[in-house]
Design a protein around this motif. Structure first.
Motif, PDB file in Angstrom:
ATOM      1  N   ASP A  16       0.078   4.590 -16.591  1.00 49.44           N
ATOM      2  CA  ASP A  16      -0.935   5.630 -16.721  1.00 49.44           C
ATOM      3  C   ASP A  16      -1.451   5.581 -18.159  1.00 49.44           C
ATOM      4  OD1 ASP A  16      -2.218   8.030 -17.355  1.00 49.44           O
ATOM      5  OD2 ASP A  16      -0.955   9.218 -16.028  1.00 49.44           O
ATOM      6  N   PRO A  17      -2.765   5.403 -18.376  1.00 50.78           N
ATOM      7  CA  PRO A  17      -3.264   5.270 -19.746  1.00 50.78           C
ATOM      8  C   PRO A  17      -3.024   6.506 -20.613  1.00 50.78           C
ATOM      9  CG  PRO A  17      -5.085   5.423 -18.175  1.00 50.78           C
ATOM     10  CD  PRO A  17      -3.831   5.271 -17.380  1.00 50.78           C
ATOM     11  N   GLU A  18      -2.870   7.663 -19.980  1.00 53.57           N
ATOM     12  CA  GLU A  18      -2.680   8.870 -20.785  1.00 53.57           C
ATOM     13  C   GLU A  18      -1.214   9.260 -20.930  1.00 53.57           C
ATOM     14  OE1 GLU A  18      -5.398  12.029 -20.354  1.00 53.57           O
ATOM     15  OE2 GLU A  18      -7.055  10.744 -19.774  1.00 53.57           O
ATOM     16  N   ILE A  19      -0.372   8.799 -20.012  1.00 53.80           N
ATOM     17  CA  ILE A  19       1.071   9.042 -20.111  1.00 53.80           C
ATOM     18  C   ILE A  19       1.741   7.685 -19.923  1.00 53.80           C
ATOM     19  CG2 ILE A  19       3.004  10.474 -19.323  1.00 53.80           C
ATOM     20  CD1 ILE A  19       0.932  12.210 -17.843  1.00 53.80           C
ATOM     21  N   PRO A  20       1.692   6.829 -20.956  1.00 52.69           N
ATOM     22  CA  PRO A  20       2.064   5.419 -20.784  1.00 52.69           C
ATOM     23  C   PRO A  20       3.498   5.199 -20.306  1.00 52.69           C
ATOM     24  CG  PRO A  20       1.637   5.955 -23.103  1.00 52.69           C
ATOM     25  CD  PRO A  20       1.230   7.136 -22.315  1.00 52.69           C
ATOM     26  N   VAL A  21       4.335   6.221 -20.391  1.00 54.77           N
ATOM     27  CA  VAL A  21       5.712   6.063 -19.940  1.00 54.77           C
ATOM     28  C   VAL A  21       5.792   6.001 -18.406  1.00 54.77           C
ATOM     29  CG1 VAL A  21       6.208   8.535 -19.913  1.00 54.77           C
ATOM     30  CG2 VAL A  21       8.054   6.923 -20.367  1.00 54.77           C
ATOM     31  N   LEU A  22       4.756   6.476 -17.730  1.00 53.77           N
ATOM     32  CA  LEU A  22       4.736   6.465 -16.256  1.00 53.77           C
ATOM     33  C   LEU A  22       3.939   5.273 -15.734  1.00 53.77           C
ATOM     34  CD1 LEU A  22       3.932  10.110 -15.070  1.00 53.77           C
ATOM     35  CD2 LEU A  22       6.156   8.976 -15.162  1.00 53.77           C
ATOM     36  N   SER A  23       4.481   4.639 -14.687  1.00 56.86           N
ATOM     37  CA  SER A  23       3.680   3.607 -14.015  1.00 56.86           C
ATOM     38  C   SER A  23       2.850   4.284 -12.925  1.00 56.86           C
ATOM     39  CB  SER A  23       4.593   2.556 -13.390  1.00 56.86           C
ATOM     40  OG  SER A  23       5.182   3.064 -12.218  1.00 56.86           O
ATOM     41  N   VAL A  24       1.862   3.553 -12.420  1.00 55.88           N
ATOM     42  CA  VAL A  24       1.038   4.133 -11.350  1.00 55.88           C
ATOM     43  C   VAL A  24       1.871   4.366 -10.078  1.00 55.88           C
ATOM     44  CG1 VAL A  24      -1.205   3.315 -12.168  1.00 55.88           C
ATOM     45  CG2 VAL A  24       0.175   1.823 -10.714  1.00 55.88           C
ATOM     46  N   ILE A  25       2.988   3.650  -9.968  1.00 47.80           N
ATOM     47  CA  ILE A  25       3.895   3.867  -8.830  1.00 47.80           C
ATOM     48  C   ILE A  25       4.683   5.167  -9.036  1.00 47.80           C
ATOM     49  CG2 ILE A  25       5.872   2.941  -7.554  1.00 47.80           C
ATOM     50  CD1 ILE A  25       3.356   1.298  -7.110  1.00 47.80           C
ATOM     51  N   ASP A  26       5.236   5.348 -10.265  1.00 48.74           N
ATOM     52  CA  ASP A  26       5.963   6.595 -10.574  1.00 48.74           C
ATOM     53  C   ASP A  26       5.083   7.812 -10.313  1.00 48.74           C
ATOM     54  OD1 ASP A  26       8.171   5.218 -11.594  1.00 48.74           O
ATOM     55  OD2 ASP A  26       7.292   5.117 -13.602  1.00 48.74           O
ATOM     56  N   LEU A  27       3.833   7.682 -10.728  1.00 49.09           N
ATOM     57  CA  LEU A  27       2.897   8.803 -10.657  1.00 49.09           C
ATOM     58  C   LEU A  27       2.530   9.139  -9.207  1.00 49.09           C
ATOM     59  CD1 LEU A  27       1.257  10.627 -12.589  1.00 49.09           C
ATOM     60  CD2 LEU A  27      -0.521   8.893 -12.602  1.00 49.09           C
ATOM     61  N   GLY A  28       2.685   8.174  -8.342  1.00 49.33           N
ATOM     62  CA  GLY A  28       2.377   8.417  -6.925  1.00 49.33           C
ATOM     63  C   GLY A  28       0.905   8.280  -6.593  1.00 49.33           C
ATOM     64  N   VAL A  29       0.121   7.665  -7.461  1.00 48.50           N
ATOM     65  CA  VAL A  29      -1.314   7.530  -7.148  1.00 48.50           C
ATOM     66  C   VAL A  29      -1.589   6.316  -6.253  1.00 48.50           C
ATOM     67  CG1 VAL A  29      -2.095   8.727  -9.226  1.00 48.50           C
ATOM     68  CG2 VAL A  29      -1.942   6.258  -9.235  1.00 48.50           C
ATOM     69  N   VAL A  30      -0.647   5.365  -6.217  1.00 44.46           N
ATOM     70  CA  VAL A  30      -0.837   4.226  -5.312  1.00 44.46           C
ATOM     71  C   VAL A  30      -0.342   4.643  -3.926  1.00 44.46           C
ATOM     72  CG1 VAL A  30      -0.176   1.860  -4.777  1.00 44.46           C
ATOM     73  CG2 VAL A  30      -0.586   2.529  -7.147  1.00 44.46           C
ATOM     74  N   ARG A  31      -1.250   4.660  -2.972  1.00 42.74           N
ATOM     75  CA  ARG A  31      -0.902   5.162  -1.646  1.00 42.74           C
ATOM     76  C   ARG A  31      -0.568   4.057  -0.667  1.00 42.74           C
ATOM     77  NH1 ARG A  31       1.505   8.832  -2.408  1.00 42.74           N
ATOM     78  NH2 ARG A  31       1.494   9.396  -0.217  1.00 42.74           N
ATOM     79  N   ASN A  32      -1.154   2.890  -0.878  1.00 44.21           N
ATOM     80  CA  ASN A  32      -0.891   1.813   0.073  1.00 44.21           C
ATOM     81  C   ASN A  32      -1.367   0.481  -0.511  1.00 44.21           C
ATOM     82  OD1 ASN A  32       0.015   0.625   2.401  1.00 44.21           O
ATOM     83  ND2 ASN A  32      -1.658   1.355   3.703  1.00 44.21           N
ATOM     84  N   ALA A  33      -0.798  -0.580   0.028  1.00 40.49           N
ATOM     85  CA  ALA A  33      -1.279  -1.927  -0.284  1.00 40.49           C
ATOM     86  C   ALA A  33      -1.218  -2.691   1.023  1.00 40.49           C
ATOM     87  CB  ALA A  33      -0.390  -2.578  -1.340  1.00 40.49           C
ATOM     88  N   GLN A  34      -2.358  -3.217   1.453  1.00 42.49           N
ATOM     89  CA  GLN A  34      -2.354  -3.946   2.717  1.00 42.49           C
ATOM     90  C   GLN A  34      -3.378  -5.075   2.680  1.00 42.49           C
ATOM     91  OE1 GLN A  34      -3.980  -1.456   5.914  1.00 42.49           O
ATOM     92  NE2 GLN A  34      -4.835  -0.098   4.355  1.00 42.49           N
ATOM     93  N   ILE A  35      -3.184  -6.031   3.570  1.00 39.08           N
ATOM     94  CA  ILE A  35      -4.129  -7.149   3.624  1.00 39.08           C
ATOM     95  C   ILE A  35      -5.172  -6.851   4.693  1.00 39.08           C
ATOM     96  CG2 ILE A  35      -4.420  -9.591   4.143  1.00 39.08           C
ATOM     97  CD1 ILE A  35      -1.667 -10.091   3.006  1.00 39.08           C
ATOM     98  N   ILE A  36      -6.446  -6.835   4.274  1.00 41.90           N
ATOM     99  CA  ILE A  36      -7.550  -6.639   5.212  1.00 41.90           C
ATOM    100  C   ILE A  36      -8.450  -7.864   5.112  1.00 41.90           C
ATOM    101  CG2 ILE A  36      -9.529  -5.170   5.830  1.00 41.90           C
ATOM    102  CD1 ILE A  36      -7.437  -3.210   5.897  1.00 41.90           C
ATOM    103  N   ASP A  37      -8.600  -8.569   6.203  1.00 39.21           N
ATOM    104  CA  ASP A  37      -9.418  -9.798   6.225  1.00 39.21           C
ATOM    105  C   ASP A  37      -9.085 -10.754   5.070  1.00 39.21           C
ATOM    106  OD1 ASP A  37     -10.710  -8.773   8.425  1.00 39.21           O
ATOM    107  OD2 ASP A  37     -12.278  -7.800   7.208  1.00 39.21           O
ATOM    108  N   GLY A  38      -7.805 -10.908   4.820  1.00 41.83           N
ATOM    109  CA  GLY A  38      -7.398 -11.863   3.788  1.00 41.83           C
ATOM    110  C   GLY A  38      -7.409 -11.344   2.358  1.00 41.83           C
ATOM    111  N   ASP A  39      -7.948 -10.133   2.145  1.00 36.99           N
ATOM    112  CA  ASP A  39      -7.938  -9.555   0.794  1.00 36.99           C
ATOM    113  C   ASP A  39      -6.911  -8.422   0.718  1.00 36.99           C
ATOM    114  OD1 ASP A  39     -10.115 -11.159   0.268  1.00 36.99           O
ATOM    115  OD2 ASP A  39     -11.579  -9.560   0.684  1.00 36.99           O
ATOM    116  N   TRP A  40      -6.287  -8.327  -0.461  1.00 36.24           N
ATOM    117  CA  TRP A  40      -5.404  -7.165  -0.663  1.00 36.24           C
ATOM    118  C   TRP A  40      -6.263  -5.928  -0.930  1.00 36.24           C
ATOM    119  CZ3 TRP A  40      -0.482  -6.257   0.348  1.00 36.24           C
ATOM    120  CH2 TRP A  40       0.373  -7.347   0.529  1.00 36.24           C
ATOM    121  N   LEU A  41      -5.959  -4.863  -0.228  1.00 44.74           N
ATOM    122  CA  LEU A  41      -6.656  -3.600  -0.472  1.00 44.74           C
ATOM    123  C   LEU A  41      -5.626  -2.599  -0.996  1.00 44.74           C
ATOM    124  CD1 LEU A  41      -9.290  -1.863  -0.169  1.00 44.74           C
ATOM    125  CD2 LEU A  41      -8.345  -1.118   2.021  1.00 44.74           C
TER     126      LEU A  41
END
Lengths: 161, 251
Positions: A16-41
Motif C-alpha cells: 500500500d503506497p500510504e501504509i507501506p508495511v501492508l501488502s495489497v493482500i494484507d489490506l484485502g483489496v485484492v478480491r480475485n485473480a483468474q484467467i479470462i481468455d488467456g489473460d490474468w484478470l
C-alpha cells in the motif's frame, strides 16, 4: 505453471503506497485473480470511494506481475461487495500494530450517530486509557487518537462496515 | 440511451456529491483547527470519489462516450442538476457544518434505500458510499450540537446558519417524473420514508443543540432542473478551470 496461489504470493510484494508495511493482500483489496481468455484478470476493490492510492496500487500490481514474467494482465476495479475492515488479514493487523497504527477494533455498536468513540488500545504502551482526537486522520481510512498514559499520538485504522 | 430516467437520476446524485465535495475542498488550508481542516478534506475526498463512481456509471448509461471527467468538468451551468443547498458558499465553519448536516441526514437514509435497488451497479455504489456517509453524519451532528449548546456566540451563529440554510432543505425531497419512472420500473425502491427519517434526525439533533427551526416558509428550489443560485457560476469557473484552459489534459 503460474497459478492463483503464485500470483497471490507475488502480490504480497506489492505494498500500500500510504501504509507501506501492508501488502495489497494484507489490506484485502485484492478480491480475485483468474484467467479470462488467456489473460490474468486481477480484481481489486477500493477501501474508500475517493482513495487516491487505488491508481498507484493498480499500476504497482501490473508492474510487479510484468517483472515476474506475467505479461498479459488486466486489473479491474469493482465496488461490490464493498470493502470492509474485516478483510484485513490477521497478519496485516499484526503488522499495523508493530508499525504504530492501531488496527481496527471489532466495533459492536453500529449506531454510528452518537455512539461513544471506540476504545482503541495504544499501539505503543498498550494502555486502554486513550482518547479520540478526530474521527478523520491522515488518510481516509484512519482516525486520530492519543494515549492518555504515554501521550503518544497515533493513527487508528478505523472500522468500516 | 438505454434509460434516460436513470441517467438523469445519476446526474442528480453525482452532482450533489461533486459540488459539495468541491465546496469542502475550498476549506483546504483554511480550517479553524488542523483536525477539522483534515476532516473536511477527508469528507470532500469521499464525496468526490463517490461522484466519480456515479458519474462514470451515468456515462455508461448515457452511452455517448462521456466519463466522470467529461460529465463532471465539461458541462454548462444549466446542465448541472445538484441541489441548491450544496452549492451555497462555505460562510463560516458553522454554515459549512449546517449545510453538511442537512445533507448528511438526507444522504444516509437515501443510500440505505438505494442499496436495495434492482440496478446492481447503483446498489454497489450506494453500499460503498453508505459506509462513508455514516461517518460524515456523525461528524456533522456532533458539531451542530457542540456549537448550538456551546457559548452564546457559537449558539447565535449556528442558529443564524440554520435560519439562512433552512430555505434550501425542502429541495432535498424534490421528486418528479424521473423518480416516478424509476420507481415504476423497479429500479428505485420506495423512497417515501426518507423525509420522516430525515425530520427525526434533524429534530433530535436541533433539540440537543438548543436551536430552533425557523417558522417562515420560504423555499428555494430549481437546482434539480438546472436553475442555480448566483454562487454557482463562480464555483464552476474554479472547478472547470484546468479542463477549459488545457482541454483534455490528464495527470
Amino acid at each position: 505453471m503460474v497459478d492463483k496461489a503464485q500470483i497471490y504470493s507475488w502480490l504480497e510484494e506489492v505494498s500500500d503506497p500510504e501504509i507501506p508495511v501492508l501488502s495489497v493482500i494484507d489490506l484485502g483489496v485484492v478480491r480475485n485473480a483468474q484467467i479470462i481468455d488467456g489473460d490474468w484478470l486481477i480484481t481489486i476493490t477500493p477501501t474508500y470511494s475517493g482513495c487516491p492510492a487505488m491508481k498507484t496500487m493498480e499500476e504497482d500490481i501490473l508492474s510487479k506481475l510484468k517483472e515476474k514474467g506475467v505479461d498479459s494482465v488486466k486489473v479491474e476495479l469493482v465496488l461490490a461487495p464493498a470493502w470492509s475492515t474485516d478483510w484485513l488479514s490477521e497478519n496485516g493487523r499484526m503488522k499495523l500494530r508493530e508499525y504504530g497504527i492501531a488496527p481496527p477494533e471489532h466495533e459492536v455498536d453500529k449506531s454510528v450517530l452518537f455512539a461513544e468513540p471506540t476504545v482503541v488500545p495504544c499501539p505503543k504502551c498498550g494502555s486502554r486509557n486513550t482518547r479520540m482526537v478526530s474521527q478523520f486522520g491522515s488518510t481516509a481510512c484512519k482516525a486520530l487518537y492519543q494515549c492518555n498514559e504515554c501521550q503518544e499520538p497515533y493513527d487508528y485504522f478505523k472500522c468500516l462496515k | 440511451m438505454k434509460n434516460e430516467a436513470l441517467f438523469r437520476f445519476l446526474l442528480r446524485l453525482g452532482d450533489d456529491s461533486l459540488i459539495l465535495g468541491q465546496r469542502l475542498a475550498e476549506w483546504c488550508g483554511h480550517g479553524p483547527i488542523l483536525e477539522e481542516d483534515i476532516a473536511m478534506t477527508n469528507i470532500s475526498l469521499d464525496l468526490i470519489g463517490q461522484a466519480m463512481s456515479i458519474l462514470d456509471y451515468a456515462g455508461v448509461v448515457e452511452d455517448k462516450g462521456r466519463d466522470c471527467d467529461k460529465l463532471g468538468l465539461l458541462r454548462f451551468e444549466s446542465e448541472y442538476v445538484n441541489l441548491l443547498l450544496v452549492e451555497q458558499p462555505n460562510g463560516d465553519f458553522g454554515d459549512t457544518m449546517m449545510r453538511q448536516f442537512l445533507f448528511d441526514a438526507f444522504r444516509k437514509p437515501l443510500y440505505e434505500r438505494l442499496v436495495n435497488s434492482s440496478d446492481k451497479q447503483l446498489a454497489a455504489i450506494a453500499d460503498k458510499s453508505l459506509k462513508e456517509t455514516r461517518y460524515h453524519l456523525k461528524h456533522s451532528s456532533e458539531w451542530i450540537i457542540r456549537l448550538g449548546d456551546g457559548t452564546e456566540e457559537s449558539h447565535t451563529r449556528i442558529q443564524n446558519s440554520l435560519d439562512t440554510l433552512w430555505r434550501y432543505s425542502s429541495e432535498l425531497f424534490y421528486s418528479d417524473e424521473v423518480d416516478n419512472e424509476l420507481t415504476k420500473t423497479g429500479i428505485l425502491p420506495d423512497l417515501s420514508g426518507i423525509r420522516s427519517e430525515w425530520e427525526a434526525t434533524v429534530n433530535s439533533v436541533f433539540q440537543q443543540a438548543t436551536i430552533v427551526i425557523p417558522t417562515n416558509n420560504w423555499k428555494f428550489e430549481g437546482g434539480r432542473l438546472g436553475r442555480h443560485s448566483e454562487h454557482f457560476g463562480h464555483l464552476l469557473s474554479e472547478l472547470q478551470y484546468m479542463q477549459r484552459a488545457y482541454p483534455n489534459m490528464q495527470w
